[in-house]
Design a protein around this motif. Sequence first.
Motif, mmCIF file in Angstrom:
data_model
loop_
_atom_site.group_PDB
_atom_site.id
_atom_site.type_symbol
_atom_site.label_atom_id
_atom_site.label_comp_id
_atom_site.label_asym_id
_atom_site.label_seq_id
_atom_site.Cartn_x
_atom_site.Cartn_y
_atom_site.Cartn_z
ATOM 1 N N LYS A 109 1.006 -0.985 -0.243
ATOM 2 C CA LYS A 109 0.105 -0.106 -0.063
ATOM 3 C C LYS A 109 1.015 1.547 0.267
ATOM 4 O O LYS A 109 0.530 1.994 -0.665
ATOM 5 N N ASN A 110 1.628 0.864 0.085
ATOM 6 C CA ASN A 110 2.639 2.836 0.615
ATOM 7 C C ASN A 110 3.406 2.561 -0.458
ATOM 8 O O ASN A 110 3.291 4.067 -0.636
ATOM 9 N N VAL A 111 3.420 1.900 -1.694
ATOM 10 C CA VAL A 111 4.081 2.198 -2.915
ATOM 11 C C VAL A 111 2.597 2.568 -4.149
ATOM 12 O O VAL A 111 2.923 3.042 -4.805
ATOM 13 N N MET A 112 1.398 1.588 -3.453
ATOM 14 C CA MET A 112 0.628 1.401 -4.249
ATOM 15 C C MET A 112 -0.255 2.575 -4.615
ATOM 16 O O MET A 112 -0.913 3.113 -5.251
ATOM 17 N N ASN A 113 -0.500 3.200 -3.040
ATOM 18 C CA ASN A 113 -1.824 3.868 -2.777
ATOM 19 C C ASN A 113 -1.376 5.589 -3.627
ATOM 20 O O ASN A 113 -2.274 6.117 -3.662
ATOM 21 N N PRO A 114 -0.084 5.447 -3.007
ATOM 22 C CA PRO A 114 0.115 6.789 -3.653
ATOM 23 C C PRO A 114 -0.223 7.141 -5.156
ATOM 24 O O PRO A 114 -0.640 8.366 -4.888
ATOM 25 N N VAL A 115 -0.219 6.797 -5.940
ATOM 26 C CA VAL A 115 0.045 6.686 -7.039
ATOM 27 C C VAL A 115 -1.180 6.417 -7.402
ATOM 28 O O VAL A 115 -1.797 6.996 -8.520
ATOM 29 N N ALA A 128 0.199 -3.193 -10.163
ATOM 30 C CA ALA A 128 0.701 -4.637 -10.807
ATOM 31 C C ALA A 128 2.336 -3.147 -10.509
ATOM 32 O O ALA A 128 2.758 -3.365 -10.563
ATOM 33 N N ARG A 129 2.153 -2.534 -11.171
ATOM 34 C CA ARG A 129 3.542 -0.931 -10.902
ATOM 35 C C ARG A 129 4.324 -1.143 -9.558
ATOM 36 O O ARG A 129 5.220 -1.225 -9.307
ATOM 37 N N ALA A 130 3.074 -1.039 -8.985
ATOM 38 C CA ALA A 130 3.773 -1.352 -7.083
ATOM 39 C C ALA A 130 4.895 -2.493 -7.222
ATOM 40 O O ALA A 130 5.855 -2.923 -6.621
ATOM 41 N N GLU A 131 3.914 -3.782 -7.601
ATOM 42 C CA GLU A 131 4.364 -5.252 -7.370
ATOM 43 C C GLU A 131 5.799 -4.841 -8.445
ATOM 44 O O GLU A 131 7.076 -5.576 -7.617
ATOM 45 N N GLU A 132 5.823 -4.275 -9.498
ATOM 46 C CA GLU A 132 7.213 -4.761 -9.950
ATOM 47 C C GLU A 132 8.550 -3.755 -9.826
ATOM 48 O O GLU A 132 9.476 -4.541 -9.732
ATOM 49 N N LEU A 133 8.041 -2.846 -8.646
ATOM 50 C CA LEU A 133 9.187 -1.749 -8.501
ATOM 51 C C LEU A 133 9.215 -2.527 -6.665
ATOM 52 O O LEU A 133 10.371 -2.486 -6.585
ATOM 53 N N ARG A 162 8.593 3.320 -3.349
ATOM 54 C CA ARG A 162 6.900 4.564 -3.947
ATOM 55 C C ARG A 162 7.573 5.811 -4.334
ATOM 56 O O ARG A 162 6.355 6.524 -5.296
ATOM 57 N N ALA A 163 8.917 6.018 -4.038
ATOM 58 C CA ALA A 163 8.720 7.749 -5.243
ATOM 59 C C ALA A 163 9.001 7.228 -6.887
ATOM 60 O O ALA A 163 8.230 8.040 -7.853
ATOM 61 N N LEU A 164 9.089 5.504 -6.656
ATOM 62 C CA LEU A 164 9.939 5.229 -8.544
ATOM 63 C C LEU A 164 8.903 5.245 -9.281
ATOM 64 O O LEU A 164 8.441 5.534 -9.866
ATOM 65 N N ALA A 165 7.672 5.093 -8.747
ATOM 66 C CA ALA A 165 5.998 4.571 -8.905
ATOM 67 C C ALA A 165 5.596 5.905 -9.716
ATOM 68 O O ALA A 165 5.169 5.597 -10.848
ATOM 69 N N PHE A 166 6.055 6.674 -9.090
ATOM 70 C CA PHE A 166 5.133 7.992 -10.000
ATOM 71 C C PHE A 166 6.393 8.388 -11.316
ATOM 72 O O PHE A 166 5.749 9.135 -11.798
ATOM 73 N N ARG A 167 7.068 7.827 -12.228
ATOM 74 C CA ARG A 167 8.319 7.398 -12.740
ATOM 75 C C ARG A 167 8.677 9.131 -12.883
ATOM 76 O O ARG A 167 8.252 9.919 -13.843
#
Lengths: 256, 220
Positions: A109-115, A128-133, A162-167
């Motif tokens: 959720k830390n990686v997924m919720n912000p995006v 999917a994006r969060a799991e990949e990262l 988490r930061a990279l998820a925003f590309r």
Amino acid sequence: MSPIITLRDVRKTFGPLVVLDGLNMEVQRGEKVALIGPSGSGKSTVLRTIMTLETIDGGEIEIDGESLWHMKRGSRVVPANEAHLRRMRSKVGMVFQQFNLFPHWTVLKNVMNPVRTVLGLPEPEARARAEELIALVGLQDKVNQYPGRLSGGQQQRVAIARALAFRPKVMLFDEVTSALDPELVGEVLNVLRMLAHEHDLTMIMVTHQMGFAREISDRILFFEHGRIAEEGTPEKVFNCPTNDRTRAFLTAVRQA
Amino acid sequence: MSLIYEARWVLLEGALNTIIITLAASLLAGAMAFSAGLARLSSIAAVRCIALVYIEVFRGVALLVQLFWMFFVLPFFDIHLEPITTAILAIGLCNGAYGAEIVRSAISAVPRGQREAACALNYTRLQTLWRIVVPQAIPMMLPPFGNLMIELLKVTALVSLITVHDLSFQALTLQQTTMQTAAPFTAVLVGYFLIALVITGIFRLAERRAGVGLDRGGLR
């Protein structure tokens, strides 16, 4: 191509303390830059002003050719409003010394919720994006853990994901290994090494890991009293510094 | 004991009124606590000021006086409230003022780094508040809120003085009509204690659920 980040005559003071003293600095697209220097020299403040966590008292910051703190309204230039700041922030990601993961959310959720919240990505895509990262930083078996159960190194790797998820185009790393036990530094540096191979990603790092800075940076900026006292390739700054203060700093660091 | 059995409906009516006032006043207090607590942290000075005046006035005046004022003085301004409405309003507003300080302190206790991380992730201020700060502040609010709600339950006894038929009122009535003292007062003593026990239980459960993932210190 224009630089991705430009600071022109930037001033920042905290009361009587001058933290950035007419700083001029440019970072090119895809460049990997390390900021080194004694504590209190303004390195972290540079990152924090680029991320808009601190305002500036003078000068100009440009990201991707656009002013950060000002915007055009018709033909006039006016102070940036929140919408402008949010658009500018979307180009930049930041990782903190203290990780600052959200303790009430699992790793996923830390990686997924912000995006999801900020970019409005639908759940499956965000997941999917969060799991990949998370897999990229090697924590696929920790997705459902809460941050409190992770080591500092693992938390910091989640924070990077988490930061990279925003590309973002630019990633700012503010002493990301300084709060870690020595044996955990390596795993975080390995993730940064991996990112350093990303050709398009601009990385600006404040670090005390001299060996690491030398290894992955295109350019070293040595800060002192809120200005760049010396800059150049790692070879030049580390092997034959021209500035006395740089030499003294590097000697002190090597003795530690 | 037979007296208690005979008077069971009277006592249950009193308990029901006490529970209704407690629940309704708690809801009002919760809403006021959040509004005023957040308003105290607003960037707008006027908003902060209004919240401060509310908190200080309702904390600083004895609840009994507030009840009497609303019950006996408001009619002079042609505002006529039902006794039970008066009770809920006065108790809710007064406890909301205490609750506001709980909300404010819990929100302020969420580390600054959390807000900075949210800013760096481009959350709006409102998103930061509701998704990042408040969820972490609520577990800190629960123990003092539990305290406050039990306090609130107990001060509802005052509403018997403005003719509401709550648990205390019924006990007084029974005492006067039956000339017995020990039985009715022991019955309501147990009554209040049982209601308080339920409140305690609910807050225990809520604390356990809300604290998931959050690292809380302890002595063990």
